[in-house]
Design a protein around this motif. Structure first.
Motif, PDB file in Angstrom:
ATOM      1  N   THR A 112       0.795  -1.230   0.000  1.00 17.65           N
ATOM      2  CA  THR A 112       0.000   0.000   0.000  1.00 17.65           C
ATOM      3  C   THR A 112       0.825   1.276   0.000  1.00 17.65           C
ATOM      4  OG1 THR A 112      -0.095   0.085   2.421  1.00 17.65           O
ATOM      5  CG2 THR A 112      -1.874  -1.122   1.270  1.00 17.65           C
ATOM      6  N   GLY A 113       2.033   1.199   0.507  1.00 22.57           N
ATOM      7  CA  GLY A 113       2.836   2.407   0.662  1.00 22.57           C
ATOM      8  C   GLY A 113       2.390   3.267   1.832  1.00 22.57           C
ATOM      9  N   PHE A 114       1.418   2.801   2.605  1.00 12.60           N
ATOM     10  CA  PHE A 114       0.908   3.566   3.756  1.00 12.60           C
ATOM     11  C   PHE A 114       1.958   3.595   4.855  1.00 12.60           C
ATOM     12  CE2 PHE A 114      -1.722   3.624   7.746  1.00 12.60           C
ATOM     13  CZ  PHE A 114      -2.067   4.964   7.651  1.00 12.60           C
ATOM     14  N   LYS A 115       2.248   4.790   5.368  1.00 12.57           N
ATOM     15  CA  LYS A 115       3.301   4.965   6.357  1.00 12.57           C
ATOM     16  C   LYS A 115       2.786   5.011   7.795  1.00 12.57           C
ATOM     17  CE  LYS A 115       6.434   7.395   3.187  1.00 12.57           C
ATOM     18  NZ  LYS A 115       5.995   6.641   2.074  1.00 12.57           N
ATOM     19  N   GLY A 116       1.473   4.958   7.971  1.00 12.13           N
ATOM     20  CA  GLY A 116       0.896   5.028   9.311  1.00 12.13           C
ATOM     21  C   GLY A 116       0.894   3.683  10.018  1.00 12.13           C
ATOM     22  N   LYS A 117       0.036   3.569  11.010  1.00 13.83           N
ATOM     23  CA  LYS A 117      -0.062   2.355  11.824  1.00 13.83           C
ATOM     24  C   LYS A 117      -0.863   1.294  11.074  1.00 13.83           C
ATOM     25  CE  LYS A 117      -0.119   5.286  15.848  1.00 13.83           C
ATOM     26  NZ  LYS A 117      -1.016   5.959  16.761  1.00 13.83           N
ATOM     27  N   ILE A 118      -0.266   0.129  10.884  1.00 16.04           N
ATOM     28  CA  ILE A 118      -0.926  -0.966  10.175  1.00 16.04           C
ATOM     29  C   ILE A 118      -1.075  -2.143  11.127  1.00 16.04           C
ATOM     30  CG2 ILE A 118      -0.762  -2.633   8.284  1.00 16.04           C
ATOM     31  CD1 ILE A 118       0.813  -0.498   6.716  1.00 16.04           C
ATOM     32  N   TYR A 119      -2.287  -2.674  11.171  1.00 18.48           N
ATOM     33  CA  TYR A 119      -2.604  -3.832  11.999  1.00 18.48           C
ATOM     34  C   TYR A 119      -3.247  -4.888  11.113  1.00 18.48           C
ATOM     35  CZ  TYR A 119      -1.823  -0.628  15.839  1.00 18.48           C
ATOM     36  OH  TYR A 119      -1.270   0.267  16.702  1.00 18.48           O
ATOM     37  N   GLN A 185      -7.986 -10.219  20.764  1.00 14.10           N
ATOM     38  CA  GLN A 185      -6.736 -10.771  21.294  1.00 14.10           C
ATOM     39  C   GLN A 185      -5.654 -10.975  20.238  1.00 14.10           C
ATOM     40  OE1 GLN A 185      -8.189 -14.327  23.124  1.00 14.10           O
ATOM     41  NE2 GLN A 185      -9.269 -13.212  24.732  1.00 14.10           N
ATOM     42  N   GLU A 186      -6.045 -11.271  18.993  1.00 14.20           N
ATOM     43  CA  GLU A 186      -5.070 -11.725  18.004  1.00 14.20           C
ATOM     44  C   GLU A 186      -4.651 -10.695  16.974  1.00 14.20           C
ATOM     45  OE1 GLU A 186      -6.031 -15.674  16.473  1.00 14.20           O
ATOM     46  OE2 GLU A 186      -7.043 -16.144  18.374  1.00 14.20           O
ATOM     47  N   VAL A 187      -5.211  -9.481  17.033  1.00 11.94           N
ATOM     48  CA  VAL A 187      -4.803  -8.441  16.083  1.00 11.94           C
ATOM     49  C   VAL A 187      -3.327  -8.117  16.335  1.00 11.94           C
ATOM     50  CG1 VAL A 187      -5.619  -6.507  17.527  1.00 11.94           C
ATOM     51  CG2 VAL A 187      -5.435  -6.229  15.038  1.00 11.94           C
ATOM     52  N   LYS A 188      -2.573  -7.984  15.229  1.00 15.76           N
ATOM     53  CA  LYS A 188      -1.136  -7.712  15.318  1.00 15.76           C
ATOM     54  C   LYS A 188      -0.841  -6.372  14.627  1.00 15.76           C
ATOM     55  CE  LYS A 188       0.258 -12.188  13.834  1.00 15.76           C
ATOM     56  NZ  LYS A 188      -0.805 -12.662  13.216  1.00 15.76           N
ATOM     57  N   GLY A 189       0.111  -5.653  15.193  1.00 18.68           N
ATOM     58  CA  GLY A 189       0.461  -4.380  14.581  1.00 18.68           C
ATOM     59  C   GLY A 189       1.929  -4.081  14.667  1.00 18.68           C
ATOM     60  N   ASP A 190       2.303  -3.091  13.916  1.00 18.50           N
ATOM     61  CA  ASP A 190       3.715  -2.708  13.897  1.00 18.50           C
ATOM     62  C   ASP A 190       3.940  -1.385  14.610  1.00 18.50           C
ATOM     63  OD1 ASP A 190       3.919  -1.313  10.514  1.00 18.50           O
ATOM     64  OD2 ASP A 190       2.483  -1.001  12.094  1.00 18.50           O
TER      65      ASP A 190
END
Length: 191
Positions: A112-119, A185-190
């Motif tokens: 996506t090239g999106f620089k924000g928070k991705i989960y 519980q299982e959502v993951k983010g950077d």
């Protein structure tokens, strides 16, 4: 000064449950004592066609009725849509993208090239395991609540119970409650 609303834009394909999830979230927000609106936007009205749904949630009456241009959160139900330019349109780098995918947040960022928070969360897989249907909406709502706390989890779970027990067995109600919990519980983010 205009009121600030919490705005969510959902991207999915017709029949995947994004519109239902948006409507469900609005009803839960109202039950939590907030003001909320939900509305869909369709292109070609056929199963599998790209569509959008929107939510506005606030502590004050919502006076605006236009589309959402700068969402606080974008929720993507189908990772095959990640290359479409309108997925990230108006989404600031300080905002959140939540994607139903088995990909990592880093892989989504590359697409996506999106620089924000991705989960990310494998919501369809969880839905298949828990409710035996590939409809990821309750899982995605659980993940969204974890990331935003826009509606309290206990209100969402009570809404799941009230909504599903009217039409389905207790087994189906429990499966959907587990799906919401697993999304939370299982959502993951950077971020």
């Amino acid at each position: 000064m205009p009121e600030k609303y919490f705005e969510i834009r959902w991207h999915g394909r017709a029949g995947q449950g994004a519109k239902s999830a948006s409507q469900f979230l609005t009803e839960a927000a109202v039950e939590a004592g907030k003001y909320s609106t939900a509305f869909p936007e369709y292109g070609a009205e056929r199963s599998g066609a790209p569509m959008k749904a929107f939510n506005r949630i606030a502590d004050v009456p919502i006076r605006i009725r236009s589309g959402i241009e700068n969402p606080d959160v974008v929720v993507v139900f189908d990772d095959t849509m990640l290359g479409l330019p309108d997925i990230t349109a108006g989404l600031g780098e300080d905002k959140i993208m939540l994607v139903n995918t088995v990909m990592s947040p880093e892989e989504v960022r590359e697409k996506t090239g999106f620089k924000g928070k991705i989960y990310t969360i494998p919501a369809t897989d969880i839905a298949l395991e828990e409710i035996k249907r590939g409809i990821p909406n309750t899982v995605m709502i659980g993940a969204l609540v974890k990331l935003t706390n826009v509606v309290p989890m206990e209100v969402v779970k009570e809404k799941v119970r009230k909504t599903f027990e009217k039409k389905f067995s207790e087994e189906v109600v429990q499966a959907n409650l587990r799906a919401v919990d697993r999304g939370y519980q299982e959502v993951k983010g950077d971020a």
